[in-house]
Structure formats: C-alpha cells, structure tokens
Write a protein that holds these residues in place. Structure first.
Motif, PDB file in Angstrom:
ATOM      1  N   CYS A  80      22.644 -13.031 -17.806  1.00  0.00           N
ATOM      2  CA  CYS A  80      21.699 -14.074 -18.244  1.00  0.00           C
ATOM      3  C   CYS A  80      21.412 -13.896 -19.739  1.00  0.00           C
ATOM      4  O   CYS A  80      21.690 -12.849 -20.311  1.00  0.00           O
ATOM      5  N   SER A  81      20.841 -14.927 -20.348  1.00  0.00           N
ATOM      6  CA  SER A  81      20.492 -14.854 -21.767  1.00  0.00           C
ATOM      7  C   SER A  81      19.088 -14.268 -21.923  1.00  0.00           C
ATOM      8  O   SER A  81      18.141 -14.778 -21.320  1.00  0.00           O
ATOM      9  N   THR A 134      23.449 -11.639 -24.313  1.00  0.00           N
ATOM     10  CA  THR A 134      23.806 -11.540 -22.894  1.00  0.00           C
ATOM     11  C   THR A 134      23.274 -10.264 -22.262  1.00  0.00           C
ATOM     12  O   THR A 134      23.576  -9.153 -22.721  1.00  0.00           O
ATOM     13  N   CYS A 135      22.500 -10.432 -21.221  1.00  0.00           N
ATOM     14  CA  CYS A 135      21.954  -9.269 -20.505  1.00  0.00           C
ATOM     15  C   CYS A 135      23.104  -8.490 -19.843  1.00  0.00           C
ATOM     16  O   CYS A 135      23.953  -9.085 -19.170  1.00  0.00           O
ATOM     17  N   THR A 193      16.034 -13.089 -35.265  1.00  0.00           N
ATOM     18  CA  THR A 193      16.452 -14.494 -35.355  1.00  0.00           C
ATOM     19  C   THR A 193      17.545 -14.783 -34.332  1.00  0.00           C
ATOM     20  O   THR A 193      18.595 -14.122 -34.341  1.00  0.00           O
ATOM     21  N   PRO A 194      17.298 -15.763 -33.452  1.00  0.00           N
ATOM     22  CA  PRO A 194      18.359 -16.104 -32.486  1.00  0.00           C
ATOM     23  C   PRO A 194      19.448 -16.952 -33.129  1.00  0.00           C
ATOM     24  O   PRO A 194      19.167 -17.763 -34.008  1.00  0.00           O
ATOM     25  N   PHE A 199      12.805  -7.914 -25.974  1.00  0.00           N
ATOM     26  CA  PHE A 199      13.639  -8.934 -25.337  1.00  0.00           C
ATOM     27  C   PHE A 199      13.373  -8.870 -23.835  1.00  0.00           C
ATOM     28  O   PHE A 199      13.321  -7.768 -23.255  1.00  0.00           O
ATOM     29  N   ASP A 200      13.223 -10.059 -23.236  1.00  0.00           N
ATOM     30  CA  ASP A 200      13.021 -10.125 -21.792  1.00  0.00           C
ATOM     31  C   ASP A 200      14.159 -10.898 -21.158  1.00  0.00           C
ATOM     32  O   ASP A 200      14.607 -11.918 -21.706  1.00  0.00           O
ATOM     33  N   CYS A 201      14.602 -10.419 -20.010  1.00  0.00           N
ATOM     34  CA  CYS A 201      15.606 -11.174 -19.257  1.00  0.00           C
ATOM     35  C   CYS A 201      14.880 -11.966 -18.173  1.00  0.00           C
ATOM     36  O   CYS A 201      14.174 -11.376 -17.349  1.00  0.00           O
ATOM     37  N   PRO A 202      15.031 -13.305 -18.159  1.00  0.00           N
ATOM     38  CA  PRO A 202      14.308 -14.129 -17.189  1.00  0.00           C
ATOM     39  C   PRO A 202      14.845 -14.003 -15.762  1.00  0.00           C
ATOM     40  O   PRO A 202      14.180 -14.432 -14.818  1.00  0.00           O
TER      41      PRO A 202
END
Ligand code: FES
Length: 172
Positions: free
Chosen positions: A103-104, A97-98, A74-75, A114-117
């Motif tokens: 980045c988020s 936070t990456c 859950t974000p 989880f992926d970092c864009p």
C-alpha cells in the motif's frame, strides 16, 4: 627398383595431404577463435548501451534544491516516492510503497511519521519501522544533485535493515 620408386611417388601425395589438412585445421581454429572473440565483444557492447539508456530513462528530475526546505517531507506521487530534506541540508528519497503488502504510505506532518492505511504500520522520517507488521524500513533510492537539480534514480530501489547516514546525499 620399380617398387621403391612407386612407394616414393605413392607417399608424396599422402604427406602433402597431411600438411594440407594441418593447415586447414589451423585456419579453422583461427576462424573459431575470431568468431568467439566477436561473440564476446558483441555481448559486451549492447549491455553497455542498455545500461546507459536505462540510467537516462530512470533518472528523474524531482526539482531544484531550493524547492525543498530544511526539515521538509515532500511527496512525489508520479515517481511514487518521498523526498526528505534533513535539517542539515541532506536529501533522502524513500519509496512510497509499504514493504508489508505494497500500500502507499502517507506522511503525517503533525506526528512526523509515515502511516500505512492498510494494516497500520508506521515509519519514522527516515523510513524506519515504528510499528509492524511492516517487516523492514521503506526502501530508498539514490539521490543525485547536479547543478542545483535534485535527481532520483528510480531503478535503484534498495532494501535496507536500518537507516544509515550514507543513505543521505548532500549537494557538493
Ligand atoms: S500494506 Fe502497509 S502495513 Fe500492510
């Protein structure tokens, strides 16, 4: 005879002055010790108050235990974290936070990661790096469960090298 008498009467004020000066030095020494103790006590007292107010300000209510189904991620965009509910009921709070360049990260439910864009780092559901350039797992925060409420101390973001089971919190 006159000289001895003069000498005796001449020494008496000197001895008296020495005793007086010794007493003054003792008093000054006691005052210095008292001031030092007061200084130490005043240093300790405010820091306790600051820590207390800090923990109150940074302890965030995230929701009730039952708001987070087993296996959910859950974000919480306001506090910039994710709440992970383990299948066995445990809670893990991860930073959004990456750790590469800040980045988020986004949760991909289908791929369970989880992926970092920004530069394509990926992390598993415990925040462990699946693909770089992220140099380490997502930071985690202590979770406190009290009276059915899930609380996270957002002041205590912790770097880590790997996922450890003791990072998971269970309701007592
Ligand atoms: S900021 Fe996330 S991979 Fe670079």
């Amino acid at each position: 005879m006159m000289n001895k008498k003069d000498g005796e009467t001449g020494n008496a004020p000197i001895v008296g002055r020495r005793i007086f000066m010794k007493r003054i030095w003792k008093i000054l020494g006691l005052v210095a010790v008292a001031e030092f103790l007061f200084f130490i006590i005043s240093l300790l007292r405010p820091s306790r108050e600051i820590n207390k107010s800090r923990s109150v300000l940074t302890l965030r209510d995230i929701g009730n235990v039952e708001d987070f189904p087993a296996g959910s991620v859950t974000p919480d965009r306001i506090n910039r974290l994710y709440i992970i509910r383990e299948q066995d009921g445990g809670f893990l709070a991860l930073s959004i936070t990456c750790p590469h360049l800040g980045c988020s990260v986004l949760w991909d439910e289908a791929r369970q990661q989880f992926d970092c864009p920004c530069h394509s780092s990926a992390f598993d559901r415990h925040g462990v790096v699946l693909s770089s350039p992220a140099p380490r797992p997502l930071d985690y925060f202590p979770v406190i469960i009290e009276e059915g409420k899930v609380r996270v101390d957002i002041s205590q973001g912790t770097r880590r090298r790997r996922f450890e089971p003791n990072q998971v919190t269970y309701a007592v």
